[in-house]
Design a protein around this motif. Sequence first.
Motif, short mmCIF file in Angstrom:
data_model
loop_
_atom_site.label_atom_id
_atom_site.label_comp_id
_atom_site.label_asym_id
_atom_site.label_seq_id
_atom_site.Cartn_x
_atom_site.Cartn_y
_atom_site.Cartn_z
N PHE A 98 34.23 43.49 42.50
CA PHE A 98 33.53 44.32 43.48
C PHE A 98 34.39 44.37 44.74
O PHE A 98 34.92 43.35 45.17
N ARG A 99 34.48 45.55 45.35
CA ARG A 99 35.28 45.64 46.58
C ARG A 99 34.79 46.76 47.49
O ARG A 99 34.33 47.81 47.02
N THR A 100 34.86 46.50 48.79
CA THR A 100 34.68 47.53 49.80
C THR A 100 36.03 47.75 50.47
O THR A 100 36.68 46.80 50.90
N VAL A 101 36.44 49.01 50.57
CA VAL A 101 37.74 49.37 51.13
C VAL A 101 37.61 50.68 51.89
O VAL A 101 36.62 51.40 51.74
N ALA A 102 38.63 50.98 52.71
CA ALA A 102 38.73 52.28 53.38
C ALA A 102 37.45 52.67 54.12
O ALA A 102 37.02 53.82 54.08
N GLY A 103 36.82 51.70 54.78
CA GLY A 103 35.61 51.97 55.54
C GLY A 103 34.34 51.88 54.74
O GLY A 103 33.24 52.09 55.28
N GLY A 104 34.42 51.58 53.45
CA GLY A 104 33.23 51.47 52.61
C GLY A 104 32.35 50.30 53.03
O GLY A 104 32.85 49.26 53.48
N ARG A 105 31.02 50.45 52.86
CA ARG A 105 30.08 49.44 53.31
C ARG A 105 29.01 49.17 52.25
O ARG A 105 28.61 50.08 51.54
N LEU A 106 28.57 47.93 52.20
CA LEU A 106 27.46 47.52 51.34
C LEU A 106 26.24 47.25 52.21
O LEU A 106 26.35 46.62 53.26
N GLN A 107 25.07 47.71 51.74
CA GLN A 107 23.82 47.47 52.46
C GLN A 107 22.83 46.78 51.55
O GLN A 107 22.55 47.25 50.45
N ASN A 114 19.44 41.99 43.93
CA ASN A 114 20.58 41.13 43.63
C ASN A 114 21.81 41.93 43.23
O ASN A 114 21.71 42.92 42.49
N LEU A 115 22.95 41.45 43.68
CA LEU A 115 24.24 41.96 43.25
C LEU A 115 24.98 40.80 42.60
O LEU A 115 25.30 39.81 43.27
N GLN A 116 25.22 40.90 41.29
CA GLN A 116 25.87 39.82 40.55
C GLN A 116 27.26 40.27 40.13
O GLN A 116 27.41 41.25 39.39
N ILE A 117 28.27 39.54 40.60
CA ILE A 117 29.67 39.92 40.41
C ILE A 117 30.34 38.90 39.51
O ILE A 117 30.51 37.74 39.88
N ALA A 118 30.73 39.33 38.31
CA ALA A 118 31.38 38.42 37.37
C ALA A 118 32.82 38.14 37.75
O ALA A 118 33.38 37.09 37.39
N GLY A 119 33.45 39.06 38.47
CA GLY A 119 34.84 38.89 38.87
C GLY A 119 34.96 38.47 40.32
O GLY A 119 34.19 37.66 40.83
N ILE A 137 23.74 37.95 46.85
CA ILE A 137 25.02 38.29 46.25
C ILE A 137 25.52 37.06 45.51
O ILE A 137 25.64 35.99 46.10
N GLU A 138 25.80 37.22 44.23
CA GLU A 138 26.31 36.12 43.41
C GLU A 138 27.74 36.43 43.00
O GLU A 138 28.02 37.49 42.45
N VAL A 139 28.64 35.49 43.26
CA VAL A 139 30.06 35.70 43.00
C VAL A 139 30.57 34.63 42.05
O VAL A 139 30.45 33.44 42.34
N ASN A 140 31.16 35.05 40.93
CA ASN A 140 31.74 34.10 39.98
C ASN A 140 33.21 33.82 40.26
O ASN A 140 33.72 32.76 39.90
#
Length: 208
Positions: A98-107, A114-119, A137-140
């Motif tokens: 998961f990534r935010t770039v170039a001004g991208g935002r998560l709300q 829940n946001l579950q990120i395997a990577g 937010i869950e980060v593996n």
Amino acid sequence: NVTVPNALASIQFHTMRVGGALTYAGDFGIDTVVFNGTATQRVPSNVAYNFVRVSGNDVRMSTEDGSFNIAGWLEVSGGLLRVGEADSLTTVFVGGDFRTVAGGRLQMNDVDNNLQIAGNALFAGGSTSGLLTDGTIEVNGNFTQNTNPLAFVATLSQRTIFTGSGAATMQFANAGAAQSRFADVVFARSAGQTLTLLTAARAENAEL
């Protein structure tokens, strides 16, 4: 808008760009879906996505009680992705990074979402000040914040959980009380697995 109402239908493309609504009930063979609308877009949850890029002004992944499944990466590039809303029970599974770039935002402003990120998770987009106040937010994998000092500003009841069974790292380019930081952070990795802190970090509450 893109509509494919026939459950027996099949479409195959490398990239599909959607500026309006996506309605689909067939065999979804799209490599990458780009949501790039200027008005509010609601991402359908009944699609098995491979890769998703969000560049629209107000893209929402929210269901009353359901999940979104993305096999590969989820990127927020120059847009806004909102996970969950009030009275929703939404889980977004990301099988890759998961990534935010170039001004991208998560709300994320609502509980039980829940946001579950395997990577790996990379926050290098726009300011999230006031945008990450609840949910989990869950980060593996690895966690990285850089580029924008306010790219990951978690406050109030937002919770970040580090899970996983392999070695991982955490690093902030701009950690501080007025910069990027955790609200609640929980370290729940498998026994014997390391999470290496490469830089200073800040959290309001931490649980081991």
